[in-house]
Design an enzyme around this catalytic site. Structure first.
Site, PDB file in Angstrom:
ATOM      1  N   ARG A  64       0.840  -1.212   0.000  1.00  0.00           N
ATOM      2  CA  ARG A  64       0.000   0.000   0.000  1.00  0.00           C
ATOM      3  C   ARG A  64       0.871   1.256   0.000  1.00  0.00           C
ATOM      4  O   ARG A  64       0.399   2.344  -0.303  1.00  0.00           O
ATOM      5  CB  ARG A  64      -0.982   0.008   1.173  1.00  0.00           C
ATOM      6  CG  ARG A  64      -1.784   1.306   1.305  1.00  0.00           C
ATOM      7  CD  ARG A  64      -3.158   1.153   1.976  1.00  0.00           C
ATOM      8  NE  ARG A  64      -3.132   0.295   3.126  1.00  0.00           N
ATOM      9  CZ  ARG A  64      -2.638   0.631   4.329  1.00  0.00           C
ATOM     10  NH1 ARG A  64      -2.138   1.839   4.525  1.00  0.00           N
ATOM     11  NH2 ARG A  64      -2.664  -0.227   5.317  1.00  0.00           N
ATOM     12  N   TYR A 117     -13.297  17.765 -15.100  1.00  0.00           N
ATOM     13  CA  TYR A 117     -13.863  16.423 -15.163  1.00  0.00           C
ATOM     14  C   TYR A 117     -14.932  16.278 -14.061  1.00  0.00           C
ATOM     15  O   TYR A 117     -14.756  16.786 -12.954  1.00  0.00           O
ATOM     16  CB  TYR A 117     -12.723  15.421 -14.975  1.00  0.00           C
ATOM     17  CG  TYR A 117     -13.160  14.002 -14.805  1.00  0.00           C
ATOM     18  CD1 TYR A 117     -13.739  13.300 -15.857  1.00  0.00           C
ATOM     19  CD2 TYR A 117     -12.991  13.351 -13.599  1.00  0.00           C
ATOM     20  CE1 TYR A 117     -14.136  11.988 -15.696  1.00  0.00           C
ATOM     21  CE2 TYR A 117     -13.391  12.033 -13.432  1.00  0.00           C
ATOM     22  CZ  TYR A 117     -13.965  11.366 -14.483  1.00  0.00           C
ATOM     23  OH  TYR A 117     -14.358  10.065 -14.319  1.00  0.00           O
ATOM     24  N   ASP A 189      -4.037  18.693 -14.219  1.00  0.00           N
ATOM     25  CA  ASP A 189      -4.490  17.373 -14.660  1.00  0.00           C
ATOM     26  C   ASP A 189      -4.092  17.255 -16.128  1.00  0.00           C
ATOM     27  O   ASP A 189      -4.651  17.933 -16.992  1.00  0.00           O
ATOM     28  CB  ASP A 189      -6.012  17.256 -14.462  1.00  0.00           C
ATOM     29  CG  ASP A 189      -6.556  15.877 -14.866  1.00  0.00           C
ATOM     30  OD1 ASP A 189      -5.945  15.223 -15.742  1.00  0.00           O
ATOM     31  OD2 ASP A 189      -7.606  15.478 -14.331  1.00  0.00           O
ATOM     32  N   LYS A 214      -6.450   6.342 -19.113  1.00  0.00           N
ATOM     33  CA  LYS A 214      -6.709   6.873 -20.452  1.00  0.00           C
ATOM     34  C   LYS A 214      -5.491   6.633 -21.352  1.00  0.00           C
ATOM     35  O   LYS A 214      -5.167   5.486 -21.613  1.00  0.00           O
ATOM     36  CB  LYS A 214      -7.104   8.344 -20.344  1.00  0.00           C
ATOM     37  CG  LYS A 214      -8.100   8.660 -19.193  1.00  0.00           C
ATOM     38  CD  LYS A 214      -9.484   8.098 -19.401  1.00  0.00           C
ATOM     39  CE  LYS A 214     -10.383   8.176 -18.168  1.00  0.00           C
ATOM     40  NZ  LYS A 214     -10.533   9.485 -17.544  1.00  0.00           N
TER      41      LYS A 214
HETATM   42  C1  LIG Z   1     -11.066   9.992 -16.311  1.00  0.00           C
HETATM   43  C2  LIG Z   1     -10.521  11.260 -15.765  1.00  0.00           C
HETATM   44  C3  LIG Z   1     -10.227  11.390 -14.397  1.00  0.00           C
HETATM   45  C4  LIG Z   1     -10.530  10.306 -13.405  1.00  0.00           C
HETATM   46  O1  LIG Z   1      -9.702   9.197 -13.563  1.00  0.00           O
HETATM   47  P1  LIG Z   1     -10.146   7.677 -13.181  1.00  0.00           P
HETATM   48  O2  LIG Z   1      -8.947   6.895 -13.599  1.00  0.00           O
HETATM   49  O3  LIG Z   1     -11.382   7.379 -13.950  1.00  0.00           O
HETATM   50  O4  LIG Z   1     -10.381   7.676 -11.716  1.00  0.00           O
HETATM   51  C5  LIG Z   1      -9.667  12.575 -13.983  1.00  0.00           C
HETATM   52  N1  LIG Z   1      -9.417  13.595 -14.830  1.00  0.00           N
HETATM   53  C6  LIG Z   1      -9.698  13.509 -16.138  1.00  0.00           C
HETATM   54  C7  LIG Z   1      -9.411  14.668 -17.035  1.00  0.00           C
HETATM   55  C8  LIG Z   1     -10.263  12.349 -16.656  1.00  0.00           C
HETATM   56  O5  LIG Z   1     -10.559  12.275 -17.964  1.00  0.00           O
END
Ligand SMILES: *Cc1c(COP(=O)(O)O)cnc(C)c1O
Length: 399
Positions: A64, A117, A189, A214
């Site tokens: 963890r 998001y 982000d 992604k």
């Molecule tokens: C999908 C996404 C998230 C969240 O990520 P998860 O892996 O689904 O928890 C955060 N920021 C952006 C821009 C995203 O597209």
């Protein structure tokens, strides 16, 4: 864990995406790194365990907190982002919440861009706000509005670029300089761009968060997140935000899948971008389409900023149909190959309706205020033959 095994930092991006931090000779010559499936780590005696817990002797204790397979992923992403260190999380939301739980306290202000998001928006406005953290929004594409918003001295400035779902870009260099002048930390982000297109730390950001689900993973088979920044801040996030506040540790197997995905990140991003350019121009020329947002189109309002800040315009497109929201839904339902699904950055082309799907965490009033229009369609252009993507869009538009 500390990035000091970095022998290849001066090498090119693709080379580092394949080799950074791994030496086959250390693993019996294995070309591919082993996956360390272990929950815990043993100690020769209690004294050395105590030294590890006290932080006097670097050692893995429990998965963890850290694990050799996660270490390698963290080293590799830190190198690709030009960061000192990184921490892996079980999801993008794990990374975002772990970072923020570590860095804010009641009474602090977090200044965010108006488009985020959906789950990030919900965490901040419906989550952190319950604990006495003040969340304020500003349109970070508006330089004068940013100046005014910074007067209240937020401790964190947080944004996405391109923003999910409407593709607005934020000027990282300018915004970071302004935020630093009032002592705020800047969190970006970087999920949409990936480090291949934009490296926010080189432009002044302090911390990067990713949904590795992604483009980094790239194959639609896992959920993961990453945070990058200085060694000191990442250690704080690891020992508090990851270990105690969220417990959102990434599974070693998923780390291995991301390491595999990263090897082709440059190749995939070039192909996603090239196909998205063809698709964006096709959509722009169609009479049924009223708006197309893709950073490589000359009609894109921030075309110049995109050219300055992004190596390529990327694989994400937002668009609207002239006939509005109802027509948008009918059009999406007619698609045969392009899949109706949230997520993005996969080999498969994915399409979704932010107002009723990813951004339904915004109330209708919030959607209106934050630029999530009812007819907006978000398309993640995949790696299929572009003729087949165009064919599916064309039949659904003209049906
Ligand atoms: C999908 C996404 C998230 C969240 O990520 P998860 O892996 O689904 O928890 C955060 N920021 C952006 C821009 C995203 O597209």
């Amino acid at each position: 864990m500390d990035g000091s095994g970095s022998l290849t930092r001066e090498k090119g991006f693709a080379t580092r995406a394949i080799h950074e931090g791994y030496h086959p000779a250390d693993e019996g010559g294995a070309l591919t790194p082993p996956v360390h499936f272990t929950s815990t780590f043993t100690f020769p005696d209690v004294e050395s365990a105590g030294a590890a817990f006290a932080g006097e002797q670097p050692a893995h204790i429990y998965s963890r907190i850290s694990n050799p397979t996660l270490d390698l992923l963290e080293r590799r992403i830190a190198s690709l982002e030009g960061a000192e260190a990184a921490v892996a999380f079980a999801s993008g939301m794990g990374a975002i919440t772990g970072v923020l739980w570590s860095l804010v306290k009641p009474g602090d202000e977090v200044l965010v861009d108006q488009t985020l998001y959906g789950c990030t928006h919900a965490f901040l406005n419906h989550g952190l706000a319950k604990f006495g953290v003040r969340i304020s929004h500003v349109d970070m594409t508006d330089s004068a509005a940013v100046d005014a918003a910074l007067k209240s001295r937020p401790v964190i400035v947080y944004f996405e670029t391109p923003a999910n779902p409407n593709m607005r870009l934020i000027d990282i260099r300018e915004t970071a300089a302004k935020a630093h002048a009032v002592g705020a930390r800047v969190i970006v982000d970087n999920t949409y761009a990936s480090p291949y297109l934009t490296q926010p730390i080189s432009l002044g950001a302090d911390i990067i968060v990713h949904s590795a689900t992604k483009y980094l993973g790239g194959h639609g088979d896992l959920i993961a997140g990453l945070a990058c920044g200085t060694k000191e801040v990442m250690e704080e996030i690891r020992l508090f935000g990851l270990k105690d506040m969220t417990g959102a540790a990434l599974a070693p197997f998923n780390a291995m899948l991301i390491l595999r995905g990263l090897k082709t990140l440059p190749l995939r991003m070039r192909e996603h971008s090239a196909s998205a350019g063809i698709v964006a121009r096709f959509l722009e020329a169609r009479k049924e389409v009223s708006m197309v947002a893709w950073p490589g189109l000359e009609s894109f309002p921030q075309y110049e900023l995109a050219a300055r800040q992004m190596r390529l315009p990327g694989g994400m497109i937002a668009f609207e149909l002239k006939a509005g929201n109802g027509a948008a839904i009918t059009f999406m339902n007619r698609l045969n190959m392009i899949q109706r699904a949230v997520s993005l950055g996969d080999a498969e082309s994915l399409i979704q309706h932010p107002a009723s799907m990813t951004h339904s965490t915004y109330t209708p009033e919030e959607q209106a205020e934050h630029g999530i229009t009812p007819g907006l369609i978000r398309l993640s252009v995949g790696l299929e033959d572009v003729e087949d993507i165009l064919g599916d869009l064309a039949q659904a538009l003209s049906a």
